[in-house]
Design a protein around this motif. Structure first.
Motif, PDB file in Angstrom:
ATOM      1  N   SER A 135       0.961  -1.283   0.000  1.00  0.00           N
ATOM      2  CA  SER A 135       0.023  -0.048   0.053  1.00  0.00           C
ATOM      3  C   SER A 135       0.880   1.265   0.011  1.00  0.00           C
ATOM      4  CB  SER A 135      -0.866   0.088   1.279  1.00  0.00           C
ATOM      5  OG  SER A 135      -0.451   0.100   2.233  1.00  0.00           O
ATOM      6  N   CYS A 136       2.148   1.095   0.397  1.00  0.00           N
ATOM      7  CA  CYS A 136       2.920   2.180   0.615  1.00  0.00           C
ATOM      8  C   CYS A 136       3.032   2.724  -1.094  1.00  0.00           C
ATOM      9  CB  CYS A 136       4.213   2.046   1.251  1.00  0.00           C
ATOM     10  SG  CYS A 136       5.443   0.900   0.135  1.00  0.00           S
ATOM     11  N   LYS A 137       3.241   1.649  -1.930  1.00  0.00           N
ATOM     12  CA  LYS A 137       3.380   2.314  -3.504  1.00  0.00           C
ATOM     13  C   LYS A 137       2.199   2.990  -3.840  1.00  0.00           C
ATOM     14  CE  LYS A 137       6.433  -1.690  -4.299  1.00  0.00           C
ATOM     15  NZ  LYS A 137       6.380  -2.990  -4.981  1.00  0.00           N
ATOM     16  N   ALA A 138       0.938   2.720  -3.302  1.00  0.00           N
ATOM     17  CA  ALA A 138      -0.114   3.611  -3.565  1.00  0.00           C
ATOM     18  C   ALA A 138      -0.178   4.843  -2.966  1.00  0.00           C
ATOM     19  CB  ALA A 138      -1.400   2.519  -3.527  1.00  0.00           C
ATOM     20  N   ALA A 139       0.480   4.827  -1.845  1.00  0.00           N
ATOM     21  CA  ALA A 139       0.385   5.994  -0.812  1.00  0.00           C
ATOM     22  C   ALA A 139       0.708   7.389  -1.570  1.00  0.00           C
ATOM     23  CB  ALA A 139       0.896   5.804   0.454  1.00  0.00           C
ATOM     24  N   VAL A 140       0.074   8.422  -1.357  1.00  0.00           N
ATOM     25  CA  VAL A 140       0.650   9.702  -1.885  1.00  0.00           C
ATOM     26  C   VAL A 140       1.942  10.131  -1.410  1.00  0.00           C
ATOM     27  CG1 VAL A 140      -0.322  11.153   0.232  1.00  0.00           C
ATOM     28  CG2 VAL A 140       0.003  12.283  -2.029  1.00  0.00           C
ATOM     29  N   LYS A 141       2.688  10.481  -2.234  1.00  0.00           N
ATOM     30  CA  LYS A 141       4.180  10.645  -1.805  1.00  0.00           C
ATOM     31  C   LYS A 141       4.475  12.045  -1.174  1.00  0.00           C
ATOM     32  CE  LYS A 141       5.439   7.059  -3.729  1.00  0.00           C
ATOM     33  NZ  LYS A 141       4.356   6.186  -3.332  1.00  0.00           N
ATOM     34  N   GLY A 142       5.682  12.033  -0.548  1.00  0.00           N
ATOM     35  CA  GLY A 142       6.171  13.359  -0.140  1.00  0.00           C
ATOM     36  C   GLY A 142       6.328  14.157  -0.951  1.00  0.00           C
ATOM     37  N   ASN A 143       6.270  15.385  -1.385  1.00  0.00           N
ATOM     38  CA  ASN A 143       6.510  16.405  -2.467  1.00  0.00           C
ATOM     39  C   ASN A 143       5.513  16.286  -3.490  1.00  0.00           C
ATOM     40  OD1 ASN A 143       7.955  18.175  -3.547  1.00  0.00           O
ATOM     41  ND2 ASN A 143       8.924  17.004  -5.078  1.00  0.00           N
ATOM     42  N   ASN A 144       4.180  15.920  -2.848  1.00  0.00           N
ATOM     43  CA  ASN A 144       2.808  16.151  -3.508  1.00  0.00           C
ATOM     44  C   ASN A 144       2.102  17.134  -2.862  1.00  0.00           C
ATOM     45  OD1 ASN A 144       3.778  13.783  -5.041  1.00  0.00           O
ATOM     46  ND2 ASN A 144       1.613  12.736  -4.951  1.00  0.00           N
ATOM     47  N   LEU A 145       1.481  17.932  -3.670  1.00  0.00           N
ATOM     48  CA  LEU A 145       0.685  19.107  -2.996  1.00  0.00           C
ATOM     49  C   LEU A 145      -0.705  18.600  -3.037  1.00  0.00           C
ATOM     50  CD1 LEU A 145       1.285  21.941  -2.267  1.00  0.00           C
ATOM     51  CD2 LEU A 145       0.451  22.673  -4.627  1.00  0.00           C
ATOM     52  N   LEU A 146      -1.222  18.446  -1.714  1.00  0.00           N
ATOM     53  CA  LEU A 146      -2.559  18.151  -1.416  1.00  0.00           C
ATOM     54  C   LEU A 146      -3.190  19.472  -1.251  1.00  0.00           C
ATOM     55  CD1 LEU A 146      -2.124  15.154   1.202  1.00  0.00           C
ATOM     56  CD2 LEU A 146      -2.608  15.004  -1.317  1.00  0.00           C
ATOM     57  N   SER A 147      -4.596  19.288  -1.295  1.00  0.00           N
ATOM     58  CA  SER A 147      -5.547  20.461  -0.861  1.00  0.00           C
ATOM     59  C   SER A 147      -5.621  20.410   0.649  1.00  0.00           C
ATOM     60  CB  SER A 147      -6.866  20.336  -1.851  1.00  0.00           C
ATOM     61  OG  SER A 147      -7.455  19.177  -1.169  1.00  0.00           O
ATOM     62  N   MET A 148      -5.934  21.300   1.131  1.00  0.00           N
ATOM     63  CA  MET A 148      -6.549  21.483   2.707  1.00  0.00           C
ATOM     64  C   MET A 148      -7.548  20.222   2.775  1.00  0.00           C
ATOM     65  SD  MET A 148      -5.739  22.837   5.396  1.00  0.00           S
ATOM     66  CE  MET A 148      -5.295  24.628   5.287  1.00  0.00           C
ATOM     67  N   ALA A 149      -8.373  20.394   2.098  1.00  0.00           N
ATOM     68  CA  ALA A 149      -9.828  19.295   1.939  1.00  0.00           C
ATOM     69  C   ALA A 149      -9.147  17.825   1.934  1.00  0.00           C
ATOM     70  CB  ALA A 149     -10.706  19.391   1.158  1.00  0.00           C
ATOM     71  N   GLU A 150      -8.297  17.485   1.307  1.00  0.00           N
ATOM     72  CA  GLU A 150      -7.725  16.313   1.154  1.00  0.00           C
ATOM     73  C   GLU A 150      -6.968  15.836   2.356  1.00  0.00           C
ATOM     74  OE1 GLU A 150      -6.821  15.611  -3.867  1.00  0.00           O
ATOM     75  OE2 GLU A 150      -5.429  16.659  -2.579  1.00  0.00           O
ATOM     76  N   ALA A 151      -6.248  16.885   2.530  1.00  0.00           N
ATOM     77  CA  ALA A 151      -5.346  16.668   4.049  1.00  0.00           C
ATOM     78  C   ALA A 151      -6.199  16.242   5.286  1.00  0.00           C
ATOM     79  CB  ALA A 151      -4.530  17.937   4.253  1.00  0.00           C
ATOM     80  N   GLU A 152      -7.395  17.227   5.547  1.00  0.00           N
ATOM     81  CA  GLU A 152      -8.348  17.079   6.289  1.00  0.00           C
ATOM     82  C   GLU A 152      -9.077  15.843   6.340  1.00  0.00           C
ATOM     83  OE1 GLU A 152     -10.805  20.171   7.257  1.00  0.00           O
ATOM     84  OE2 GLU A 152      -9.241  21.410   7.769  1.00  0.00           O
ATOM     85  N   ALA A 153      -9.326  15.196   5.238  1.00  0.00           N
ATOM     86  CA  ALA A 153      -9.809  13.823   5.048  1.00  0.00           C
ATOM     87  C   ALA A 153      -8.894  12.775   5.603  1.00  0.00           C
ATOM     88  CB  ALA A 153     -10.380  13.839   3.329  1.00  0.00           C
ATOM     89  N   LEU A 154      -7.630  12.861   4.984  1.00  0.00           N
ATOM     90  CA  LEU A 154      -6.669  11.940   5.320  1.00  0.00           C
ATOM     91  C   LEU A 154      -6.357  11.923   6.867  1.00  0.00           C
ATOM     92  CD1 LEU A 154      -4.354   9.832   4.738  1.00  0.00           C
ATOM     93  CD2 LEU A 154      -2.775  11.993   4.131  1.00  0.00           C
ATOM     94  N   ILE A 155      -6.470  12.910   7.505  1.00  0.00           N
ATOM     95  CA  ILE A 155      -6.262  12.980   9.097  1.00  0.00           C
ATOM     96  C   ILE A 155      -7.495  12.624   9.682  1.00  0.00           C
ATOM     97  CG2 ILE A 155      -6.055  14.536  11.186  1.00  0.00           C
ATOM     98  CD1 ILE A 155      -4.247  16.416   9.078  1.00  0.00           C
ATOM     99  N   ASP A 156      -8.625  12.899   9.111  1.00  0.00           N
ATOM    100  CA  ASP A 156      -9.925  12.257   9.691  1.00  0.00           C
ATOM    101  C   ASP A 156      -9.836  10.748   9.650  1.00  0.00           C
ATOM    102  OD1 ASP A 156     -10.935  14.549   9.976  1.00  0.00           O
ATOM    103  OD2 ASP A 156     -12.108  14.650   8.419  1.00  0.00           O
TER     104      ASP A 156
END
Length: 200
Positions: free
Chosen positions: A144-165
């Motif tokens: 699953s690490c291969k499918a995970a968003v990488k460092g150096n990728n720009l996530l939107s605030m909404a995407e980051a909040e969904a990930l943290i949730d």
């Protein structure tokens, strides 16, 4: 003390992303730094293991199908474990001769080297591990690490909040499957020491 909990979520104040990799969150007297790649790895891993446990794996169709050539031994292992592959979210069809068409893969692993992943699972099953399917599930989930968003990728605030949730729903949200931390915290007093506002 557990910081990453659903109860605390309402008191998180998202500040933003730095270095396209870390999310800064203010929580009470602390600054939290969350590594988006480690967090996404952990969420993917736990999501997949939950699906395996509940026999609720979701597949993604490959268009076009991926054609794989197998050795005689690999073919024998595949035929012996066709039900296992189906349960893991793979759909495989004979394509003529020693070739097979990989038509579906587990959704969380779509787009991350399906052919290599399939062959790796086949190899694990050929090893005849005593733990069997559990080892294979762990192997797939660790991918699953291969499918995970990488460092150096720009996530939107909404995407980051969904990930943290989603991270906050996990039993252990503090480490990725490889043991790296998902979060580093710095207290206000630690910061004030660095700025020499507090002198020991």
């Amino acid at each position: 003390e557990k910081i990453l909990t659903e109860e605390n979520r309402s008191r998180f104040r998202m500040i933003g992303q730095v270095f396209r990799t870390y999310w800064l969150v203010e929580f009470e007297d602390r600054l939290l730094m969350i590594d988006q790649h480690a967090a996404h790895e952990k969420v993917n891993y736990e999501r997949m293991m939950k699906r395996f446990r509940e026999k609720n794996v979701v597949s993604q169709t490959l268009m076009p199908a991926v054609i794989v050539s197998l050795s005689g031994q690999e073919e024998a292992v595949l035929k012996e474990h066709l039900e296992v592959f189906a349960g893991l979210g793979f759909e495989i069809e004979a394509f003529g001769g020693n070739e097979y068409a990989l038509r579906s893969v587990p959704t969380d692993l779509y787009g991350c080297g399906e052919k290599e992943m399939f062959l790796e699972v086949l190899d694990q099953l050929a090893g005849g591990s005593s733990q069997g399917i559990r080892v294979v599930e762990e192997k797939i989930a660790s991918m699953s690490c291969k499918a995970a968003v990488k460092g150096n990728n720009l996530l939107s605030m909404a995407e980051a909040e969904a990930l943290i949730d989603e991270l906050l729903t996990l039993e252990n949200p503090y480490n990725c499957p490889h043991g790296r931390p998902t979060i580093v915290a710095m207290t206000k007093s630690e910061m004030e020491r660095k700025f020499k506002r507090i002198v020991e």
